[in-house]
Design a protein around this motif. Structure first.
Motif, PDB file in Angstrom:
ATOM      1  N   PHE A  41       0.858  -0.985  -0.060  1.00  0.00           N
ATOM      2  CA  PHE A  41       0.049  -0.037   0.022  1.00  0.00           C
ATOM      3  C   PHE A  41       0.721   1.389   0.146  1.00  0.00           C
ATOM      4  CE2 PHE A  41       0.925  -0.387   4.428  1.00  0.00           C
ATOM      5  CZ  PHE A  41       1.159   1.012   4.740  1.00  0.00           C
ATOM      6  N   SER A  42       0.384   2.346  -0.151  1.00  0.00           N
ATOM      7  CA  SER A  42       0.984   3.607  -0.143  1.00  0.00           C
ATOM      8  C   SER A  42      -0.046   4.720   0.106  1.00  0.00           C
ATOM      9  CB  SER A  42       1.653   3.891  -1.442  1.00  0.00           C
ATOM     10  OG  SER A  42       2.495   4.953  -1.389  1.00  0.00           O
ATOM     11  N   LEU A  43       0.488   5.653   0.864  1.00  0.00           N
ATOM     12  CA  LEU A  43      -0.156   6.966   1.086  1.00  0.00           C
ATOM     13  C   LEU A  43       0.360   8.187   0.356  1.00  0.00           C
ATOM     14  CD1 LEU A  43      -2.312   8.305   3.043  1.00  0.00           C
ATOM     15  CD2 LEU A  43      -0.865   8.770   4.893  1.00  0.00           C
ATOM     16  N   SER A  44      -0.453   8.994  -0.067  1.00  0.00           N
ATOM     17  CA  SER A  44       0.100   9.938  -0.993  1.00  0.00           C
ATOM     18  C   SER A  44       0.707  11.145  -0.143  1.00  0.00           C
ATOM     19  CB  SER A  44      -1.071  10.632  -1.718  1.00  0.00           C
ATOM     20  OG  SER A  44      -1.964  11.205  -0.959  1.00  0.00           O
ATOM     21  N   PRO A  45       1.572  11.826  -0.474  1.00  0.00           N
ATOM     22  CA  PRO A  45       2.099  12.903   0.247  1.00  0.00           C
ATOM     23  C   PRO A  45       1.375  14.016   0.868  1.00  0.00           C
ATOM     24  CG  PRO A  45       3.573  12.360  -1.683  1.00  0.00           C
ATOM     25  CD  PRO A  45       2.433  11.795  -1.902  1.00  0.00           C
ATOM     26  N   ASP A  46       0.291  14.083   0.243  1.00  0.00           N
ATOM     27  CA  ASP A  46      -0.858  15.122   0.792  1.00  0.00           C
ATOM     28  C   ASP A  46      -1.744  14.258   1.891  1.00  0.00           C
ATOM     29  OD1 ASP A  46      -2.310  13.348  -0.717  1.00  0.00           O
ATOM     30  OD2 ASP A  46      -2.617  15.178  -2.482  1.00  0.00           O
ATOM     31  N   ASP A  47      -1.526  13.271   2.133  1.00  0.00           N
ATOM     32  CA  ASP A  47      -2.305  12.401   3.094  1.00  0.00           C
ATOM     33  C   ASP A  47      -3.839  12.238   2.695  1.00  0.00           C
ATOM     34  OD1 ASP A  47      -0.197  12.118   4.870  1.00  0.00           O
ATOM     35  OD2 ASP A  47      -0.560  13.826   5.904  1.00  0.00           O
ATOM     36  N   GLU A  48      -4.237  12.273   1.336  1.00  0.00           N
ATOM     37  CA  GLU A  48      -5.624  12.408   0.852  1.00  0.00           C
ATOM     38  C   GLU A  48      -5.865  10.919   0.195  1.00  0.00           C
ATOM     39  OE1 GLU A  48      -7.649  14.595   1.513  1.00  0.00           O
ATOM     40  OE2 GLU A  48      -6.533  15.748   2.437  1.00  0.00           O
ATOM     41  N   VAL A  49      -5.179  10.266  -0.255  1.00  0.00           N
ATOM     42  CA  VAL A  49      -5.130   9.162  -1.122  1.00  0.00           C
ATOM     43  C   VAL A  49      -4.704   7.825  -0.819  1.00  0.00           C
ATOM     44  CG1 VAL A  49      -5.209   8.017  -3.393  1.00  0.00           C
ATOM     45  CG2 VAL A  49      -5.691  10.600  -3.003  1.00  0.00           C
ATOM     46  N   LEU A  50      -5.022   6.800  -0.453  1.00  0.00           N
ATOM     47  CA  LEU A  50      -4.515   5.653  -0.007  1.00  0.00           C
ATOM     48  C   LEU A  50      -4.769   4.744  -1.174  1.00  0.00           C
ATOM     49  CD1 LEU A  50      -3.068   3.995   2.275  1.00  0.00           C
ATOM     50  CD2 LEU A  50      -5.470   3.253   2.956  1.00  0.00           C
ATOM     51  N   VAL A  51      -3.759   3.906  -1.774  1.00  0.00           N
ATOM     52  CA  VAL A  51      -3.987   3.013  -2.628  1.00  0.00           C
ATOM     53  C   VAL A  51      -3.454   1.529  -2.077  1.00  0.00           C
ATOM     54  CG1 VAL A  51      -3.476   2.327  -5.050  1.00  0.00           C
ATOM     55  CG2 VAL A  51      -3.628   4.465  -4.614  1.00  0.00           C
ATOM     56  N   SER A 105      -3.805  -5.937  -3.381  1.00  0.00           N
ATOM     57  CA  SER A 105      -4.079  -7.306  -2.936  1.00  0.00           C
ATOM     58  C   SER A 105      -3.463  -8.357  -3.659  1.00  0.00           C
ATOM     59  CB  SER A 105      -5.443  -7.495  -2.462  1.00  0.00           C
ATOM     60  OG  SER A 105      -6.366  -7.609  -3.833  1.00  0.00           O
ATOM     61  N   ARG A 106      -3.727  -9.477  -3.149  1.00  0.00           N
ATOM     62  CA  ARG A 106      -3.365 -10.954  -3.824  1.00  0.00           C
ATOM     63  C   ARG A 106      -4.455 -11.114  -5.149  1.00  0.00           C
ATOM     64  NH1 ARG A 106       0.469 -13.860  -1.633  1.00  0.00           N
ATOM     65  NH2 ARG A 106       1.101 -13.514   0.443  1.00  0.00           N
ATOM     66  N   ALA A 107      -5.510 -10.391  -5.285  1.00  0.00           N
ATOM     67  CA  ALA A 107      -6.561 -10.607  -6.309  1.00  0.00           C
ATOM     68  C   ALA A 107      -6.237  -9.769  -7.396  1.00  0.00           C
ATOM     69  CB  ALA A 107      -7.704 -10.002  -5.713  1.00  0.00           C
ATOM     70  N   LEU A 108      -4.923  -9.205  -7.309  1.00  0.00           N
ATOM     71  CA  LEU A 108      -4.390  -8.302  -8.496  1.00  0.00           C
ATOM     72  C   LEU A 108      -5.254  -7.191  -8.704  1.00  0.00           C
ATOM     73  CD1 LEU A 108      -3.483 -11.306 -10.972  1.00  0.00           C
ATOM     74  CD2 LEU A 108      -2.022 -10.273  -9.067  1.00  0.00           C
ATOM     75  N   LEU A 109      -6.001  -6.621  -7.784  1.00  0.00           N
ATOM     76  CA  LEU A 109      -6.786  -5.352  -7.911  1.00  0.00           C
ATOM     77  C   LEU A 109      -6.053  -4.113  -7.142  1.00  0.00           C
ATOM     78  CD1 LEU A 109     -10.238  -6.678  -7.411  1.00  0.00           C
ATOM     79  CD2 LEU A 109      -9.391  -5.784  -9.641  1.00  0.00           C
ATOM     80  N   LEU A 110      -6.082  -3.024  -7.661  1.00  0.00           N
ATOM     81  CA  LEU A 110      -5.701  -1.828  -7.032  1.00  0.00           C
ATOM     82  C   LEU A 110      -6.839  -0.947  -6.487  1.00  0.00           C
ATOM     83  CD1 LEU A 110      -2.737  -0.600  -9.325  1.00  0.00           C
ATOM     84  CD2 LEU A 110      -2.491  -1.694  -7.071  1.00  0.00           C
ATOM     85  N   LYS A 111      -6.694  -0.548  -5.303  1.00  0.00           N
ATOM     86  CA  LYS A 111      -8.022   0.109  -4.910  1.00  0.00           C
ATOM     87  C   LYS A 111      -7.646   1.483  -4.173  1.00  0.00           C
ATOM     88  CE  LYS A 111     -11.177  -3.943  -3.892  1.00  0.00           C
ATOM     89  NZ  LYS A 111     -12.274  -4.298  -2.812  1.00  0.00           N
ATOM     90  N   GLN A 112      -8.265   2.475  -4.789  1.00  0.00           N
ATOM     91  CA  GLN A 112      -8.155   3.776  -4.231  1.00  0.00           C
ATOM     92  C   GLN A 112      -9.017   4.110  -3.313  1.00  0.00           C
ATOM     93  OE1 GLN A 112      -7.236   6.756  -7.469  1.00  0.00           O
ATOM     94  NE2 GLN A 112      -8.393   8.385  -5.905  1.00  0.00           N
ATOM     95  N   TRP A 113      -8.776   4.552  -1.900  1.00  0.00           N
ATOM     96  CA  TRP A 113      -9.621   4.913  -0.902  1.00  0.00           C
ATOM     97  C   TRP A 113      -9.435   6.208  -0.243  1.00  0.00           C
ATOM     98  CZ3 TRP A 113     -11.784   0.266   1.309  1.00  0.00           C
ATOM     99  CH2 TRP A 113     -11.370  -0.957   0.811  1.00  0.00           C
ATOM    100  N   ASP A 114     -10.602   6.820   0.101  1.00  0.00           N
ATOM    101  CA  ASP A 114     -10.896   7.984   0.933  1.00  0.00           C
ATOM    102  C   ASP A 114     -10.778   7.541   2.418  1.00  0.00           C
ATOM    103  OD1 ASP A 114     -11.297  10.150   2.373  1.00  0.00           O
ATOM    104  OD2 ASP A 114     -13.501  10.444   1.308  1.00  0.00           O
ATOM    105  N   TRP A 115      -9.666   7.115   2.836  1.00  0.00           N
ATOM    106  CA  TRP A 115      -9.379   6.565   4.249  1.00  0.00           C
ATOM    107  C   TRP A 115     -10.126   7.158   5.227  1.00  0.00           C
ATOM    108  CZ3 TRP A 115      -6.827   8.842   7.847  1.00  0.00           C
ATOM    109  CH2 TRP A 115      -6.031  10.230   7.759  1.00  0.00           C
ATOM    110  N   LYS A 116     -10.348   8.468   5.396  1.00  0.00           N
ATOM    111  CA  LYS A 116     -10.930   9.329   6.465  1.00  0.00           C
ATOM    112  C   LYS A 116     -12.489   8.651   6.445  1.00  0.00           C
ATOM    113  CE  LYS A 116      -7.830  13.176   6.361  1.00  0.00           C
ATOM    114  NZ  LYS A 116      -7.824  14.479   5.748  1.00  0.00           N
ATOM    115  N   GLN A 117     -13.032   8.508   5.380  1.00  0.00           N
ATOM    116  CA  GLN A 117     -14.368   7.997   5.305  1.00  0.00           C
ATOM    117  C   GLN A 117     -14.550   6.419   5.347  1.00  0.00           C
ATOM    118  OE1 GLN A 117     -17.106  10.086   5.616  1.00  0.00           O
ATOM    119  NE2 GLN A 117     -15.559  11.716   5.807  1.00  0.00           N
TER     120      GLN A 117
END
Length: 967
Positions: A69-79, A82-94
């Motif tokens: 996983f990785s968190l963007s430097p502006d702390d807004e986007v978390l990607v 997983s082992r399912a070969l999917l990338l997911k972009q999250w609004d982690w605060k919500q």
């Protein structure tokens, strides 16, 4: 409740939990340095640093483990990947997934990172490819090929204008990619093992790389060549450059050259001068035994990651035991420590003057002391094998521990700083020490029980050593061969005179502490005893056994006073609460149970663990309880008995006030507010009462419609749910149908279908509504039959009733023409009646007898007063006489009512007055209906049947007979 009365506890609620939140993998600090992001299986847990609480948990829907996983430097986007070969972009605060797309990698993603603009995302796959994604425009920008094996490290150059990406794979080289041309422009080769970390200088001209080959390389990025190789003599997992402007003289930094910090297999932080390749500072770990350099790589304190926190001038390290430590520079003092994974919890006790800390023994050789306010942890080193048991002295600042290393240790807390240090130790057992107990009245001695079947009494050093002094040795004063098998538990009486022990040999024993003489044996358990505990008040002993039972024993005659059964497996711990009037037990079934000794009943069962609950302890104030389980979870429980009692009392008072307000609103005819209060109380019967009050008004239909349509959507939903219940009872079905008519008429189907459970409610209405229609249909048929019979009858009785001139007023007084026979007729009675009818017909043929009968009937008719005879209906006799109505309950459930109606001959304008007729009709009605509610029905104005009722259990005919108006 009186102040000196101790209430029984009835409930505990979970106050907080210390759960596993990190089981290995990547750890990242947010840019604002407020949160720690770490992986735990299919979740990314977000830990708030100030409180130590998990505030968010991002979980994969498919329950696949997160590989990177990785968190963007502006702390807004978390990607996440997983082992399912999917990338997911999250609004982690919500905790909300905003986008997901399929990674083009053929195998799972091993590493990822954002650039400094939070626009580009680089992913390194196990297939040797690197892909770059524009997370704003949502497309893949680059596909970089050329790496061999797993790409476990990707890092952007801090100067975004260079558009360079650095990567490393299993070939131990560092590749530099030019993103303008999508080509590898250089491979930096110096390491002979996996490259673990990269650090760039502030000017971007120098790169420092670390590897597991026990060296760090300093690179000149202009020349693409190594400037210096620094041997660090340990496998390095992380490297961080020290800022040049701060004063780090405490860390051995004296010059202005580049200095960097390394973290590796030795478990300590070291500072290096890049120009001289010398180590200028080595961190010292207090209270930690020296590392064996030959086995250093296997030490659980090995550091796996090193992360900078430049804003607060701190460093973060991650250990092999999944502990996260935050150091304050330049002194490198431990500011906070979080335990990511505890393994099995074997014992836990409250610690500190006001129970502000807990000390935990896990399946390891270290003790962990948690501060409950922040979940920050101090790790205590000393034992060399798994710690099995802990016990705390009365005032809570000292405690003892024992372990499989055949030793026990005495620990003391500095109340000012909260730091804990070992002050004494003792050894002498020939096998693992499984239990330890501290004296109660004063800090004088310890008692230990071992798997060597012996019990030892240890005197504490006098005077007690202070924190920071050298560790003193303890010697055993008494040793006794106590049991035939392992000693699982020992406990000391509140007066320090008695000792109880429980063993795997299924017995518990009572000892005198003065000379360790045996006083008695408690026999009765069918399996080994796991725990023994003295009552703080009474002279009784509680034992918990592997046979699933808890027993209370008298220490006077050693008899069993109580047995508590309820656990499905071994009972591992038992403690007294509520001043000895109640017990709390924990078992292998993962349950915690609260028992009342006097009533021998289980008051409450708490299910908060998924595995064996080995640890159980109550606070000194008896208001808190802590449990620890093999599921690595520590649960803090709070006694909420008084809170629940206060809430229940307040709720009852509020309901009384609302009931009074409801009565006032009904009296004032404010139906909308009254119905709203009934719904808020969730009382369908009260709501039905309001509906009936509305329907009884003159304009009841309009008022009901106006009231229901003004309700909120959730209130309409509740009324619909209530109507389904009302419709099941014939007493309230009319009210339910009235409500349904309003709702179904004025609300569109789409709105009704939005209500929760609407489909189920409507399906529940159909069968009962059909049943009500069938019942009304049968009732209507019965009433039409009676109406038809009455239309065929002719009323006679007096001259006033049949011979009325047009100008005379009709006599409306009821005529006594129905004769009610309450006894059922048998066959003989019917035949006798038929024979009597034939005889009367024969008499009418004889003129003389016919004249006698006419005279006789006229005299009878004029002598009888007109009245209405009641007929039984559902066990009720109703008699209307001069406007007075009386009723009488009947004991019969299924009545057979016989109506014998005799019509006397009358003169008709349409027939010959000389002709007379005598008709005798025997009407026997068997109208039976089971479980029918009361109802009222009326016939038409032209018929003689004015009213009737059908009963709950059996039905019959009940009618009031009115005279037929003359024509």
């Amino acid at each position: 409740m009186a102040g000196n009365t101790l209430p029984f506890k009835s409930n505990y609620a979970v106050s907080s939990k210390i759960e596993p939140f990190y089981k290995g993998g990547k750890v990242q600090i947010s840019h604002d340095e407020q949160y720690i992001f770490c992986t735990c299986g299919p979740r990314v847990n977000i830990l708030q640093i100030n409180t130590g609480k998990i505030i968010h948990s991002i979980e994969q829907d498919d329950q696949e483990d997160i590989t990177s996983f990785s968190l963007s430097p502006d702390d807004e986007v978390l990607v996440t990947a997983s082992r399912a070969l999917l990338l997911k972009q999250w609004d982690w605060k919500q905790e909300k997934c905003t986008r997901s797309w399929r990674a083009i990698h053929n195998v799972p993603v091993a590493s990822m990172t954002f650039d400094c603009t939070s626009t580009l995302l680089a992913t390194g796959g196990c297939d040797g490819t690197i892909k770059l994604w524009d997370v704003v425009k949502q497309y893949c920008t680059h596909n970089l090929k050329g790496s061999s094996g797993v790409v476990h490290l990707v890092e952007f150059h801090p100067d975004i204008s260079r558009l360079q990406l650095f990567s490393s794979s299993v070939d131990c080289g560092i590749r530099i990619w030019d993103l303008r041309t999508s080509k590898c422009i250089c491979v930096l080769e110096s390491h002979y093992s996996a490259v673990t970390s990269l650090a760039f200088s502030p000017d971007g001209q120098t790169l420092i790389s670390s590897g597991r080959d026990k060296i760090c390389s300093v690179w000149d990025l202009k020349k693409k060549a190594v400037k210096r190789t620094v041997p660090v003599y340990e496998a390095v997992e992380g490297v961080v450059l020290l800022p040049g402007k701060s004063d780090y003289s405490q860390m051995g930094v004296k010059g202005e050259g580049l200095h960097f910090v390394t973290a590796g297999s030795k478990g300590v932080l070291r500072v290096w001068d890049s120009s001289s390749a010398r180590c200028v500072f080595t961190q010292m770990l207090p209270d930690a035994p020296a590392l064996n350099t030959e086995e250093a790589d296997l030490d659980p304190r090995s550091l796996m990651q090193l992360l900078p926190m430049p804003r607060s001038n701190r460093l973060v390290t991650v250990t092999a035991e999944h502990n996260i430590l935050i150091y304050q520079m330049p002194a490198l003092t431990v500011q906070q420590q979080f335990v990511g994974y505890n393994d099995d919890i074997l014992d836990v006790k409250f610690l500190g003057k006001d129970d502000t800390h807990i000390v935990v023994a896990t399946n390891s050789s270290q003790l962990k002391v948690f501060e409950l306010a922040t979940n920050s942890c101090q790790i205590l080193y000393g034992h060399t094998d798994t710690i099995l048991s802990i016990d705390v002295f009365r005032k809570g600042s000292m405690f003892a521990s024992c372990a499989k290393d055949k030793s026990l240790r005495l620990w003391k807390m500095d109340l000012k700083s909260g730091r804990v240090h070992c002050v004494a130790q003792g050894s002498g057992h020939s096998n693992a020490v499984g239990s330890v107990a501290c004296s109660r009245l004063k800090k004088a001695f310890l008692v230990s029980g071992s798997q060597d079947c012996t019990i030892k009494v240890w005197d504490l050093p006098d005077p007690l050593p202070d924190v920071g002094c050298d560790v003193m040795l303890m010697t055993a004063r008494l040793t006794e061969k106590a049991h035939d098998k392992d000693v699982n538990s020992v406990t000391i009486s509140p007066n320090d005179k008695l000792l109880a022990s429980g063993s795997q040999d299924r017995t518990a024993k009572l000892w005198s502490l003065a000379d360790m003489s045996l006083l008695g044996v408690f026999r009765g358990h069918s399996r080994g005893i796991w725990c023994v505990q003295f009552s703080p008040v009474d002279q009784v002993l509680a034992t918990a056994s592997a046979d699933g039972s808890i027993k209370i024993w008298s220490i006077q005659d050693f008899s069993c006073l109580r047995t508590f059964e309820g656990h499905d497996a071994s009972v591992l711990k038992v403690i007294f609460v509520s001043r000895g009037t109640q017990l709390v037990s924990s078992g292998s079934d993962g349950l915690v149970k609260l028992w009342t000794i006097k009533t021998n009943e289980c008051v409450k069962t708490f299910d908060a663990h998924q595995d064996k609950v080995w640890a159980l302890h109550a606070s000194s104030k008896d208001d808190l309880m802590v449990t620890g389980s093999a599921d690595s979870t520590i649960t803090l429980w709070k006694d909420v008995t008084e809170v629940e009692l206060a809430e229940e009392q307040a709720k009852q008072e509020d309901q009384v006030l609302k009931q009074q307000e409801l009565s006032n609103l009904l009296h004032e005819k404010k139906y909308l507010k009254a119905l709203g209060i009934a719904i808020s109380l969730d009382q369908p019967h009260t709501a039905l009462r309001v509906i009936r009050e509305i329907r009884q008004q003159e304009d009841g239909i309009q008022e009901l419609e106006k009231t229901l349509l003004k309700l909120r959507q959730d209130q309409k939903e509740s009324v619909l749910r209530y109507s389904v219940v009302w419709n099941t009872n014939s007493r309230s079905c009319l009210d339910a149908q009235a409500v349904l008519q309003v709702l179904l008429t004025h609300l569109i189907p789409e709105e009704i279908l939005q209500y929760q459970g609407t489909r189920t409610h409507l399906e529940g209405l159909i069968p009962y509504t059909e049943r009500h229609m069938q019942r009304i249909g049968r009732l209507l048929q019965a009433s039409m039959f009676l109406d038809y019979m009455w239309q065929k009858m002719r009323i006679t009785g007096g001259k006033d009733s049949v011979n009325l001139d047009d100008d005379e007023e009709m006599d409306s007084s009821p005529q006594s023409i129905f004769i009610v026979d309450k006894q059922p007729m048998d066959t003989a009675d019917i035949q006798e009646s038929l024979q009597q009818q034939e005889d009367e017909e024969e008499d009418l043929e004889d003129p003389e007898k016919r004249e006698e009968l006419l005279d006789e009937d006229e005299s009878v008719s004029t002598s009888k007063s007109a009245h209405v005879n009641g007929v039984k209906l559902n066990g009720v006799n109703r008699v209307e006489d001069g406007g007075q109505v009386s009723s009488e309950e009947s004991e019969d459930e299924d009545d057979v009512v016989e109506l014998t109606t005799k019509f006397l001959p009358i003169e008709s304008m349409d027939s010959d007055p000389s002709k007379t007729a005598d008709i005798s009709i025997n009407l026997t009605c068997f109208l039976q209906s089971q479980n029918r509610g009361p109802g009222v029905w009326e016939a038409g104005t032209g018929g003689a049947l004015s009213s009737g009722r059908y009963g709950d259990r059996s039905s019959a005919v009940h009618c009031s007979i009115l005279p037929e108006p003359s024509v």
